[in-house]
Design an enzyme around this catalytic site. Structure first.
Site, PDB file in Angstrom:
ATOM      1  N   ASN A  24      -1.569   0.273 -61.194  1.00  0.00           N
ATOM      2  CA  ASN A  24      -0.589   0.723 -60.123  1.00  0.00           C
ATOM      3  C   ASN A  24       0.544  -0.323 -59.819  1.00  0.00           C
ATOM      4  O   ASN A  24       1.508   0.476 -59.315  1.00  0.00           O
ATOM      5  CB  ASN A  24      -1.479   1.338 -58.823  1.00  0.00           C
ATOM      6  CG  ASN A  24      -2.588  -0.016 -58.203  1.00  0.00           C
ATOM      7  OD1 ASN A  24      -2.481  -1.026 -58.923  1.00  0.00           O
ATOM      8  ND2 ASN A  24      -2.618   0.077 -57.181  1.00  0.00           N
TER       9      ASN A  24
ATOM     10  N   CYS B 158      -4.457  -0.023 -53.560  1.00  0.00           N
ATOM     11  CA  CYS B 158      -5.855  -0.789 -53.390  1.00  0.00           C
ATOM     12  C   CYS B 158      -5.746  -0.876 -51.735  1.00  0.00           C
ATOM     13  O   CYS B 158      -6.951  -0.682 -50.920  1.00  0.00           O
ATOM     14  CB  CYS B 158      -5.916  -2.154 -53.854  1.00  0.00           C
ATOM     15  SG  CYS B 158      -4.504  -3.243 -53.567  1.00  0.00           S
TER      16      CYS B 158
ATOM     17  N   GLU C  35      -8.592  -9.393 -57.481  1.00  0.00           N
ATOM     18  CA  GLU C  35      -8.420  -8.681 -56.471  1.00  0.00           C
ATOM     19  C   GLU C  35      -8.812  -7.184 -56.771  1.00  0.00           C
ATOM     20  O   GLU C  35      -8.429  -6.771 -57.632  1.00  0.00           O
ATOM     21  CB  GLU C  35      -6.925  -8.759 -56.356  1.00  0.00           C
ATOM     22  CG  GLU C  35      -6.413  -9.834 -56.094  1.00  0.00           C
ATOM     23  CD  GLU C  35      -6.435 -10.397 -54.680  1.00  0.00           C
ATOM     24  OE1 GLU C  35      -6.383 -11.951 -54.529  1.00  0.00           O
ATOM     25  OE2 GLU C  35      -6.720  -9.550 -53.787  1.00  0.00           O
TER      26      GLU C  35
HETATM   27  P1  NAP Z   1      -9.227  -1.119 -64.061  1.00  0.00           P
HETATM   28  O1  NAP Z   1      -9.740   0.098 -64.718  1.00  0.00           O
HETATM   29  O2  NAP Z   1     -10.386  -1.986 -63.562  1.00  0.00           O
HETATM   30  O3  NAP Z   1      -8.424  -1.803 -65.257  1.00  0.00           O
HETATM   31  C1  NAP Z   1      -7.504  -3.153 -64.741  1.00  0.00           C
HETATM   32  C2  NAP Z   1      -7.261  -3.521 -65.715  1.00  0.00           C
HETATM   33  O4  NAP Z   1      -8.440  -4.387 -66.405  1.00  0.00           O
HETATM   34  C3  NAP Z   1      -6.385  -3.000 -66.850  1.00  0.00           C
HETATM   35  O5  NAP Z   1      -5.345  -3.850 -67.444  1.00  0.00           O
HETATM   36  C4  NAP Z   1      -7.314  -2.718 -67.824  1.00  0.00           C
HETATM   37  O6  NAP Z   1      -6.856  -2.637 -69.177  1.00  0.00           O
HETATM   38  C5  NAP Z   1      -8.266  -3.961 -67.946  1.00  0.00           C
HETATM   39  N1  NAP Z   1      -9.448  -3.726 -68.475  1.00  0.00           N
HETATM   40  C6  NAP Z   1     -10.221  -2.553 -68.940  1.00  0.00           C
HETATM   41  N2  NAP Z   1     -11.441  -3.084 -69.219  1.00  0.00           N
HETATM   42  C7  NAP Z   1     -11.641  -4.491 -69.142  1.00  0.00           C
HETATM   43  C8  NAP Z   1     -12.360  -5.303 -70.021  1.00  0.00           C
HETATM   44  N3  NAP Z   1     -13.568  -5.162 -70.145  1.00  0.00           N
HETATM   45  N4  NAP Z   1     -11.965  -6.735 -69.957  1.00  0.00           N
HETATM   46  C9  NAP Z   1     -10.792  -6.906 -69.274  1.00  0.00           C
HETATM   47  N5  NAP Z   1      -9.892  -6.104 -68.978  1.00  0.00           N
HETATM   48  C10 NAP Z   1     -10.106  -4.916 -68.925  1.00  0.00           C
HETATM   49  O7  NAP Z   1      -8.369  -0.959 -62.884  1.00  0.00           O
HETATM   50  P2  NAP Z   1      -7.071   0.160 -62.703  1.00  0.00           P
HETATM   51  O8  NAP Z   1      -7.726   1.523 -62.891  1.00  0.00           O
HETATM   52  O9  NAP Z   1      -6.095  -0.151 -63.400  1.00  0.00           O
HETATM   53  O10 NAP Z   1      -6.858   0.182 -61.270  1.00  0.00           O
HETATM   54  C11 NAP Z   1      -7.382   0.700 -60.001  1.00  0.00           C
HETATM   55  C12 NAP Z   1      -8.271  -0.245 -59.358  1.00  0.00           C
HETATM   56  O11 NAP Z   1      -7.579  -1.334 -58.882  1.00  0.00           O
HETATM   57  C13 NAP Z   1      -8.702   0.281 -58.042  1.00  0.00           C
HETATM   58  O12 NAP Z   1     -10.096  -0.052 -57.892  1.00  0.00           O
HETATM   59  C14 NAP Z   1      -7.797  -0.420 -57.097  1.00  0.00           C
HETATM   60  O13 NAP Z   1      -8.547  -0.570 -55.627  1.00  0.00           O
HETATM   61  C15 NAP Z   1      -7.757  -1.894 -57.772  1.00  0.00           C
HETATM   62  N6  NAP Z   1      -6.667  -2.742 -57.312  1.00  0.00           N
HETATM   63  C16 NAP Z   1      -7.197  -3.609 -56.612  1.00  0.00           C
HETATM   64  C17 NAP Z   1      -5.796  -4.312 -55.927  1.00  0.00           C
HETATM   65  C18 NAP Z   1      -6.283  -5.665 -54.906  1.00  0.00           C
HETATM   66  O14 NAP Z   1      -5.142  -6.376 -55.031  1.00  0.00           O
HETATM   67  N7  NAP Z   1      -7.394  -5.675 -54.389  1.00  0.00           N
HETATM   68  C19 NAP Z   1      -4.516  -4.131 -56.196  1.00  0.00           C
HETATM   69  C20 NAP Z   1      -4.518  -2.883 -56.816  1.00  0.00           C
HETATM   70  C21 NAP Z   1      -5.281  -2.252 -57.448  1.00  0.00           C
HETATM   71  P3  NAP Z   1      -6.511  -1.091 -69.785  1.00  0.00           P
HETATM   72  O15 NAP Z   1      -5.656  -0.299 -68.950  1.00  0.00           O
HETATM   73  O16 NAP Z   1      -6.206  -1.205 -71.055  1.00  0.00           O
HETATM   74  O17 NAP Z   1      -8.009  -0.198 -69.660  1.00  0.00           O
END
Ligand code: NAP
Length: 630
Positions: free
Chosen positions: A201, A330, A296
């Site tokens: 995002n 988030c 995060e």
């Molecule tokens: P995600 O599915 O957890 O993916 C995040 C990152 O992790 C992506 O770069 C993804 O790569 C990578 N990834 C996936 N599987 C992995 C593994 N086994 N090992 C290491 N990295 C891996 O999250 P998202 O859908 O991108 O983002 C949405 C989530 O992020 C929501 O839950 C949101 O609340 C959270 N978020 C939190 C914050 C905060 O600051 N607290 C800020 C923004 C978003 P790929 O894309 O290649 O799978």
């Protein structure tokens, strides 16, 4: 000069500032042309290259990963599917680059980050274009993300110089049972190689939020961008490439997280992981070894609305907080907890605003744009259907076309519905009516998340009491949850994360505190009297000396010479030899830094047991002189 030549011209010796300035200016001019010129360098056969050892490379895997445009649901870009061998190579070059980067003076690291920040802002348009295509971010928000990121890089450089330039000074007799026989100096030291994994995002902003602090602190950085957002991230990395950072200091490996994620996060070459994303972070934290983690993660930000709240303000913040970027933040408001007496009025006001949200393509800058993947759309839909089936009131008709979901407020949600607890990450917002504020706090605290939340009331005392009771990282009073401004502390409790982001707090993750304990008798003190009556003690020691010198210092005195410089005359007993030294205070904040190891070698230069000015000046030029760089 094309961008390839500029990249090739990057120096392994990063501190020719004039050259870097010129290079940055030229790069920026070149970069203004368009995304096409950059793409030519970082793309081959329609597949974007990965970045390793200061070069753009094609993976030997021969495979690529598709980046699907959420709006068209067709392949927009392709990126390399990097191999484990390529990751190993990146780790090795990153390790090597970090060694010399850690010795690069802090202010010089800051100079380079300022350059990168400026180039990034200069390239806002082409990078924002990618954000529009890859993650369907509304055009204006996409531009804002890049500009904000450039500003963050500069801010970080600025703050880093101040914060990392400071250490702590402790004395032993503050702990029971000790006399004042020891001094402890602590300084912030880089960890080594930092692995940064941002989410889809904010693929640019949440990447630089990790890159800039890690680099200014003297670490090297390996970026694994999200697949959706990978091309925007590669363009962002290209800006760092153009700024002329040493080869290997920043790397960017692409590929599906599900395929290379484990290999990266469990790699022995990694010294720290900074991750932002969903539950993936929880599994990473279980697999990662004994290294610092900054996580995060998700949130279920609650908005508690009291009976005395300004309902117009609350409704505006709920709509902005809940539906900006289609709820894919988030810190989006993810559940409204409103006291029953004002619930009807609030829901009416929120609905009026929801109806006005524009729905459509990100290129048209619509408020609501397609969510990132079909998988996400299906997940959101399942939450809505579960709530509907269990009796929630859908204030709007549920509507979806492809990944585009129309904004929806769900009233009368109860705690047996999934949407009361789960994070939809989409433009659907549940409202739970509560009978008391305590009920709202209980709901908030029962969540496995603890990121942010907000309270709407005109009674500031109640607001503070409620804030204290909410078990979350940050509470906003009378405004929507938000991560920014980016220098504010940002952290989550429970499943929402570990550690803090925000530029003045983020250092805790990417440095460790190196302690240097010195027997008091060994210290050489230099007094700076300035022109006031207040003495300021400056004390600087080079680490290597502690094991070297069994000095017995004896009384010293200060006197002022006609030159208006303060001098310290000191008598010391070094290995049985009495000698007197004359230290010049050259105005370095009241202290003179000595590298005793070096001094020891230079002792032959001392005349009549005195340090000459030449020696003092030469000592200042010593490359091992690390404590006064800022
Ligand atoms: P995600 O599915 O957890 O993916 C995040 C990152 O992790 C992506 O770069 C993804 O790569 C990578 N990834 C996936 N599987 C992995 C593994 N086994 N090992 C290491 N990295 C891996 O999250 P998202 O859908 O991108 O983002 C949405 C989530 O992020 C929501 O839950 C949101 O609340 C959270 N978020 C939190 C914050 C905060 O600051 N607290 C800020 C923004 C978003 P790929 O894309 O290649 O799978």
């Amino acid at each position: 000069m094309n961008l390839l030549q500029l990249g090739g011209a990057q120096s392994t010796c990063p501190w020719n500032i004039a050259q870097i300035c010129e290079q940055s200016r030229t790069s920026a001019r070149a970069g203004r042309s368009s995304i096409t010129s950059t793409s030519q360098e970082i793309m081959e056969n329609d597949v974007f290259k990965y970045y390793s050892e200061g070069e753009w490379k094609v993976s030997s895997s021969g495979k690529s990963v598709q980046v699907i445009n959420p709006t068209t649901r067709k392949t927009q870009y392709k990126v390399q599917a990097c191999t484990q061998e390529e990751v190993n190579q990146v780790m090795e070059s990153s390790r090597m680059a970090q060694k010399s980067w850690a010795k690069t003076p802090l202010w010089k690291r800051a100079e380079m980050l300022h350059k990168a920040g400026a180039i990034l802002k200069d390239h806002k348009k082409p990078i924002a274009e990618c954000l529009v295509k890859e993650i369907a971010k509304p055009a204006t928000d996409a531009l804002t993300e890049v500009v904000r990121s450039g500003d963050f890089v500069s801010y970080c450089a600025e703050e880093g110089v101040r914060i990392l330039g400071k250490g702590e000074f402790l004395v032993s007799d503050s702990f029971p049972g000790n006399d004042r026989t020891k001094y402890c100096l602590t300084s912030k030291v880089p960890l080594g190689v930092v692995l940064a994994i941002p989410p889809f995002n904010y693929p640019v902003n949440l990447a630089v939020s990790k890159i800039a602090p890690a680099l200014i602190a003297g670490n090297s950085l390996v970026l694994k961008p999200p697949t959706q957002g990978a091309v925007a991230a590669l363009h962002m990395v290209h800006c760092f490439h153009m700024a002329g950072f040493p080869k290997g200091l920043i790397s960017c490996v692409t590929g599906k997280g599900s395929e290379i994620g484990d290999f990266l996060t469990m790699h022995p070459g990694i010294n720290c992981i900074s991750f932002t994303g969903g539950d993936t972070g929880i599994s990473i934290s279980k697999k990662a070894g004994m290294i610092p983690l900054q996580m995060e993660l998700g949130g279920k930000d609650a908005c508690i609305v009291l009976d005395d709240a300004d309902l117009d303000l609350a409704a505006s913040c709920i709509v902005k907080g809940g539906f900006s970027y289609s709820g894919q933040r988030c810190t989006a408001v993810k559940v409204v907890l409103v006291v029953e007496s004002v619930a009807d009025a609030l829901v009416k006001k929120v609905n009026e605003k929801v109806e006005k949200l524009s729905v459509g393509a990100p290129e048209d800058d619509c408020d609501i744009t397609p969510v990132v993947t079909e998988f996400s759309s299906n997940f959101i839909e399942a939450l809505v259907m579960d709530a509907k089936q269990k009796g929630a009131t859908l204030c709007q008709e549920y509507r979806r076309e492809g990944n585009l979901i129309w904004p929806l407020l769900l009233d009368n949600v109860r705690s047996d519905m999934r949407i009361a607890w789960e994070e939809p990450f989409g433009p659907v917002l549940p409202v739970i009516r509560i009978n008391s504020v305590e009920e709202g706090i209980r709901h908030c605290n029962h969540s496995n998340f603890g990121l942010q939340g907000c309270v709407f009331t005109k009674d500031i005392n109640r607001a503070i009491q409620i804030s204290d009771a909410m078990e979350i990282g940050t509470v906003q009073i009378n405004s929507a949850p938000a991560r920014g401004p980016d220098h504010f502390p940002f952290q989550g409790l429970k499943d929402s994360g570990i550690g803090s982001q925000g530029s003045i707090f983020v250092w805790e993750c990417c440095v460790f505190y190196a302690g240097l304990i010195v027997e008091k008798r060994m210290m050489i003190m230099v007094f700076d009297a300035g022109f006031s009556l207040c003495f300021h003690v400056g004390l600087s020691v080079e680490k290597k000396m502690v094991i070297m010198l069994p000095i017995q210092s004896s009384p010293f005195w200060i006197f002022r010479k006609p030159s208006l410089r303060w001098h310290v005359l000191m008598e010391a007993d070094i290995s049985g030899t009495i000698f007197a030294t004359d230290f010049l205070n050259e105005g370095r904040g009241g202290s003179v830094t000595l590298n005793y190891f070096w001094v020891w070698q230079e002792m032959g230069k001392l005349k009549d047991g005195k340090f000459s000015r030449d020696v003092i000046e030469a000592m200042s030029e010593n490359p091992d002189f690390v404590t006064s760089q800022s």
